[in-house]
Design a protein around this motif. Sequence first.
Motif, PDB file in Angstrom:
ATOM      1  N   THR A   1       0.827  -1.199   0.000  1.00  9.68           N
ATOM      2  CA  THR A   1       0.000   0.000   0.000  1.00  9.68           C
ATOM      3  C   THR A   1       0.866   1.255   0.000  1.00  9.68           C
ATOM      4  OG1 THR A   1      -1.805  -1.136   1.140  1.00  9.68           O
ATOM      5  CG2 THR A   1      -1.794   1.263   1.254  1.00  9.68           C
ATOM      6  N   THR A   2       1.956   1.237   0.734  1.00  6.96           N
ATOM      7  CA  THR A   2       2.877   2.378   0.747  1.00  6.96           C
ATOM      8  C   THR A   2       3.406   2.664  -0.648  1.00  6.96           C
ATOM      9  OG1 THR A   2       3.545   1.933   3.035  1.00  6.96           O
ATOM     10  CG2 THR A   2       5.051   3.253   1.695  1.00  6.96           C
ATOM     11  N   LEU A   3       3.807   1.624  -1.366  1.00  6.70           N
ATOM     12  CA  LEU A   3       4.313   1.812  -2.719  1.00  6.70           C
ATOM     13  C   LEU A   3       3.225   2.381  -3.635  1.00  6.70           C
ATOM     14  CD1 LEU A   3       6.444   1.613  -4.879  1.00  6.70           C
ATOM     15  CD2 LEU A   3       5.942  -0.835  -5.097  1.00  6.70           C
ATOM     16  N   LEU A   4       1.995   1.890  -3.501  1.00 11.00           N
ATOM     17  CA  LEU A   4       0.906   2.419  -4.325  1.00 11.00           C
ATOM     18  C   LEU A   4       0.664   3.897  -4.027  1.00 11.00           C
ATOM     19  CD1 LEU A   4      -1.742  -0.466  -4.326  1.00 11.00           C
ATOM     20  CD2 LEU A   4       0.164  -0.062  -5.901  1.00 11.00           C
ATOM     21  N   ARG A   5       0.748   4.277  -2.770  1.00 11.37           N
ATOM     22  CA  ARG A   5       0.537   5.687  -2.412  1.00 11.37           C
ATOM     23  C   ARG A   5       1.680   6.565  -2.925  1.00 11.37           C
ATOM     24  NH1 ARG A   5      -3.508   6.929   1.161  1.00 11.37           N
ATOM     25  NH2 ARG A   5      -4.587   5.194   2.166  1.00 11.37           N
ATOM     26  N   LEU A   6       2.877   6.025  -2.954  1.00  8.52           N
ATOM     27  CA  LEU A   6       3.996   6.769  -3.533  1.00  8.52           C
ATOM     28  C   LEU A   6       3.790   6.971  -5.036  1.00  8.52           C
ATOM     29  CD1 LEU A   6       6.908   5.014  -1.632  1.00  8.52           C
ATOM     30  CD2 LEU A   6       6.434   7.465  -1.546  1.00  8.52           C
ATOM     31  N   LEU A   7       3.362   5.916  -5.718  1.00  7.26           N
ATOM     32  CA  LEU A   7       3.172   5.999  -7.165  1.00  7.26           C
ATOM     33  C   LEU A   7       2.056   6.962  -7.551  1.00  7.26           C
ATOM     34  CD1 LEU A   7       3.506   2.224  -8.152  1.00  7.26           C
ATOM     35  CD2 LEU A   7       5.113   4.058  -8.729  1.00  7.26           C
ATOM     36  N   THR A   8       1.089   7.149  -6.662  1.00  2.00           N
ATOM     37  CA  THR A   8      -0.067   7.993  -6.980  1.00  2.00           C
ATOM     38  C   THR A   8      -0.009   9.367  -6.316  1.00  2.00           C
ATOM     39  OG1 THR A   8      -1.300   6.905  -5.182  1.00  2.00           O
ATOM     40  CG2 THR A   8      -1.595   6.036  -7.408  1.00  2.00           C
ATOM     41  N   GLY A   9       1.111   9.700  -5.689  1.00  2.00           N
ATOM     42  CA  GLY A   9       1.285  11.030  -5.139  1.00  2.00           C
ATOM     43  C   GLY A   9       0.748  11.253  -3.751  1.00  2.00           C
ATOM     44  N   GLY A  10       0.221  10.204  -3.121  1.00  2.00           N
ATOM     45  CA  GLY A  10      -0.292  10.348  -1.764  1.00  2.00           C
ATOM     46  C   GLY A  10       0.810  10.452  -0.728  1.00  2.00           C
ATOM     47  N   LEU A  11       1.968   9.919  -1.035  1.00  2.00           N
ATOM     48  CA  LEU A  11       3.152  10.026  -0.190  1.00  2.00           C
ATOM     49  C   LEU A  11       4.306  10.535  -1.055  1.00  2.00           C
ATOM     50  CD1 LEU A  11       2.984   6.635   1.780  1.00  2.00           C
ATOM     51  CD2 LEU A  11       2.357   8.909   2.643  1.00  2.00           C
ATOM     52  N   ARG A  12       5.244  11.188  -0.418  1.00  2.00           N
ATOM     53  CA  ARG A  12       6.414  11.716  -1.135  1.00  2.00           C
ATOM     54  C   ARG A  12       7.667  10.967  -0.674  1.00  2.00           C
ATOM     55  NH1 ARG A  12       7.901  18.121  -1.836  1.00  2.00           N
ATOM     56  NH2 ARG A  12       9.764  17.853  -3.153  1.00  2.00           N
ATOM     57  N   PRO A  13       8.466  10.460  -1.600  1.00  2.00           N
ATOM     58  CA  PRO A  13       9.658   9.724  -1.188  1.00  2.00           C
ATOM     59  C   PRO A  13      10.663  10.617  -0.486  1.00  2.00           C
ATOM     60  CG  PRO A  13       9.638  10.052  -3.576  1.00  2.00           C
ATOM     61  CD  PRO A  13       8.315  10.507  -3.074  1.00  2.00           C
ATOM     62  N   ALA A  14      11.371  10.032   0.501  1.00  2.00           N
ATOM     63  CA  ALA A  14      12.435  10.770   1.169  1.00  2.00           C
ATOM     64  C   ALA A  14      13.611  10.974   0.223  1.00  2.00           C
ATOM     65  CB  ALA A  14      12.889  10.016   2.418  1.00  2.00           C
ATOM     66  N   ARG A  15      13.865   9.969  -0.603  1.00  2.45           N
ATOM     67  CA  ARG A  15      14.889  10.051  -1.646  1.00  2.45           C
ATOM     68  C   ARG A  15      14.347   9.384  -2.897  1.00  2.45           C
ATOM     69  NH1 ARG A  15      18.041   8.807   2.867  1.00  2.45           N
ATOM     70  NH2 ARG A  15      19.592  10.400   3.403  1.00  2.45           N
ATOM     71  N   GLY A  16      14.942   9.714  -4.029  1.00  3.03           N
ATOM     72  CA  GLY A  16      14.506   9.130  -5.280  1.00  3.03           C
ATOM     73  C   GLY A  16      13.363   9.915  -5.906  1.00  3.03           C
ATOM     74  N   ARG A  17      12.856   9.397  -7.020  1.00  2.15           N
ATOM     75  CA  ARG A  17      11.850  10.140  -7.777  1.00  2.15           C
ATOM     76  C   ARG A  17      10.747   9.208  -8.282  1.00  2.15           C
ATOM     77  NH1 ARG A  17      14.976  13.080 -12.508  1.00  2.15           N
ATOM     78  NH2 ARG A  17      15.677  10.932 -12.793  1.00  2.15           N
ATOM     79  N   ILE A  18       9.565   9.776  -8.418  1.00  2.35           N
ATOM     80  CA  ILE A  18       8.466   9.140  -9.124  1.00  2.35           C
ATOM     81  C   ILE A  18       8.348   9.839 -10.479  1.00  2.35           C
ATOM     82  CG2 ILE A  18       6.005   8.605  -9.128  1.00  2.35           C
ATOM     83  CD1 ILE A  18       7.567   7.180  -6.919  1.00  2.35           C
ATOM     84  N   LEU A  19       8.285   9.057 -11.548  1.00  2.00           N
ATOM     85  CA  LEU A  19       8.238   9.615 -12.897  1.00  2.00           C
ATOM     86  C   LEU A  19       6.895   9.303 -13.546  1.00  2.00           C
ATOM     87  CD1 LEU A  19      11.739   8.455 -14.228  1.00  2.00           C
ATOM     88  CD2 LEU A  19      11.193  10.554 -12.981  1.00  2.00           C
ATOM     89  N   TRP A  20       6.326  10.301 -14.204  1.00  2.00           N
ATOM     90  CA  TRP A  20       5.129  10.128 -15.020  1.00  2.00           C
ATOM     91  C   TRP A  20       5.526  10.343 -16.476  1.00  2.00           C
ATOM     92  CZ3 TRP A  20       0.616   8.182 -15.807  1.00  2.00           C
ATOM     93  CH2 TRP A  20      -0.186   8.681 -16.827  1.00  2.00           C
ATOM     94  N   ARG A  21       5.412   9.272 -17.271  1.00  2.00           N
ATOM     95  CA  ARG A  21       5.840   9.316 -18.672  1.00  2.00           C
ATOM     96  C   ARG A  21       7.253   9.866 -18.805  1.00  2.00           C
ATOM     97  NH1 ARG A  21       1.790   7.812 -22.022  1.00  2.00           N
ATOM     98  NH2 ARG A  21      -0.372   8.138 -21.396  1.00  2.00           N
ATOM     99  N   GLY A  22       8.128   9.447 -17.900  1.00  2.00           N
ATOM    100  CA  GLY A  22       9.535   9.798 -17.975  1.00  2.00           C
ATOM    101  C   GLY A  22       9.925  11.104 -17.329  1.00  2.00           C
ATOM    102  N   SER A  23       8.952  11.904 -16.875  1.00  2.00           N
ATOM    103  CA  SER A  23       9.246  13.199 -16.252  1.00  2.00           C
ATOM    104  C   SER A  23       8.963  13.139 -14.753  1.00  2.00           C
ATOM    105  CB  SER A  23       8.400  14.311 -16.876  1.00  2.00           C
ATOM    106  OG  SER A  23       8.689  14.441 -18.254  1.00  2.00           O
ATOM    107  N   PRO A  24       9.835  13.737 -13.919  1.00  2.00           N
ATOM    108  CA  PRO A  24       9.628  13.702 -12.464  1.00  2.00           C
ATOM    109  C   PRO A  24       8.312  14.358 -12.061  1.00  2.00           C
ATOM    110  CG  PRO A  24      11.857  14.444 -12.994  1.00  2.00           C
ATOM    111  CD  PRO A  24      11.099  14.416 -14.287  1.00  2.00           C
ATOM    112  N   VAL A  25       7.625  13.749 -11.121  1.00  2.00           N
ATOM    113  CA  VAL A  25       6.389  14.307 -10.580  1.00  2.00           C
ATOM    114  C   VAL A  25       6.723  15.537  -9.751  1.00  2.00           C
ATOM    115  CG1 VAL A  25       4.533  13.895  -8.914  1.00  2.00           C
ATOM    116  CG2 VAL A  25       5.136  12.131 -10.586  1.00  2.00           C
ATOM    117  N   SER A  26       5.944  16.592  -9.955  1.00  4.57           N
ATOM    118  CA  SER A  26       6.071  17.793  -9.139  1.00  4.57           C
ATOM    119  C   SER A  26       5.100  17.703  -7.970  1.00  4.57           C
ATOM    120  CB  SER A  26       5.752  19.033  -9.981  1.00  4.57           C
ATOM    121  OG  SER A  26       5.623  20.171  -9.151  1.00  4.57           O
ATOM    122  N   TYR A  27       5.593  18.000  -6.759  1.00  2.00           N
ATOM    123  CA  TYR A  27       4.749  17.883  -5.574  1.00  2.00           C
ATOM    124  C   TYR A  27       4.104  19.218  -5.203  1.00  2.00           C
ATOM    125  CZ  TYR A  27       6.369  13.169  -5.261  1.00  2.00           C
ATOM    126  OH  TYR A  27       6.612  11.844  -5.549  1.00  2.00           O
TER     127      TYR A  27
END
Length: 282
Positions: free
Chosen positions: A46-72
Amino acid sequence: MTAPILSAREVSFAYEGERPVFTGLSLDVPAERTLALLGPNGAGKTTLLRLLTGGLRPARGRILWRGSPVSYTRRGLTELRTRVQLVLQDPDDQLFSASVRQDVSFGPLNLGLPVEQVRARVAQALAAMQITELADRPAHLLSFGQRKRVAIAGALALRPAVLVLDEPTAGLDPAGVEALLTTLEELRAAGTTIVASTHDVDLAHRWADEVAVLADGRLHAGRAADLLADEALLRSARLRPAWGPAVGRVLRRHGVLPPGAPDPRTPADLPSSPVREQGRSG
């Protein structure tokens, strides 16, 4: 290889005051495919799903949407959440309106769409989930399975490119599971990317194109047919072996399945034996 539509790159995350859930985790979600996220309770699905959908923000690393970093930023997260929709395990965490129709229309109305477009989207989402007749019913009076379908309809009304489901079959009876799997296959065929967490190995082998297995904070990803035949990997994730690969090995050993033939996904995929054929003809 299908290009990823959603990715995690070297992601680390920990809840405040607790040990890290992930350290340096990476995952690619291929576009227009189905991906099952497997692991035991507490593995961090569930934590990983929330990271992928923007509900949580990673302490390090990036989530990419179509190759571009997600803006928080507020704008960046709004853009992500109109394209990537998360449906929680418990529908009561998402349903709050007086009627099913109002609940399903909430997202499109928030986008500022014209009323006629909202009505069309709601009608299509209800039809996709086979709950049109429930449109004017109070959601809190529905069965658990019906409420789950309403929650998914609310996500579909936003027409996401990626539908993310947390334990979508939990609490459903066998008929409800079959109906939901049929709907998910129709969505995939129409081009929707689907990510679903589960601890049901047989379910994942039945419907997923790709699999990601979480074990001890590490993630192993690949083709479902390959990873779900890896009994050592499944044991490390405290998951039982998948039915299909186990049966496939036995059938090949006895010459019933030729080498290289795909494993059965359901009993209906089993090759017919002379006894079965005689039974049918008799």
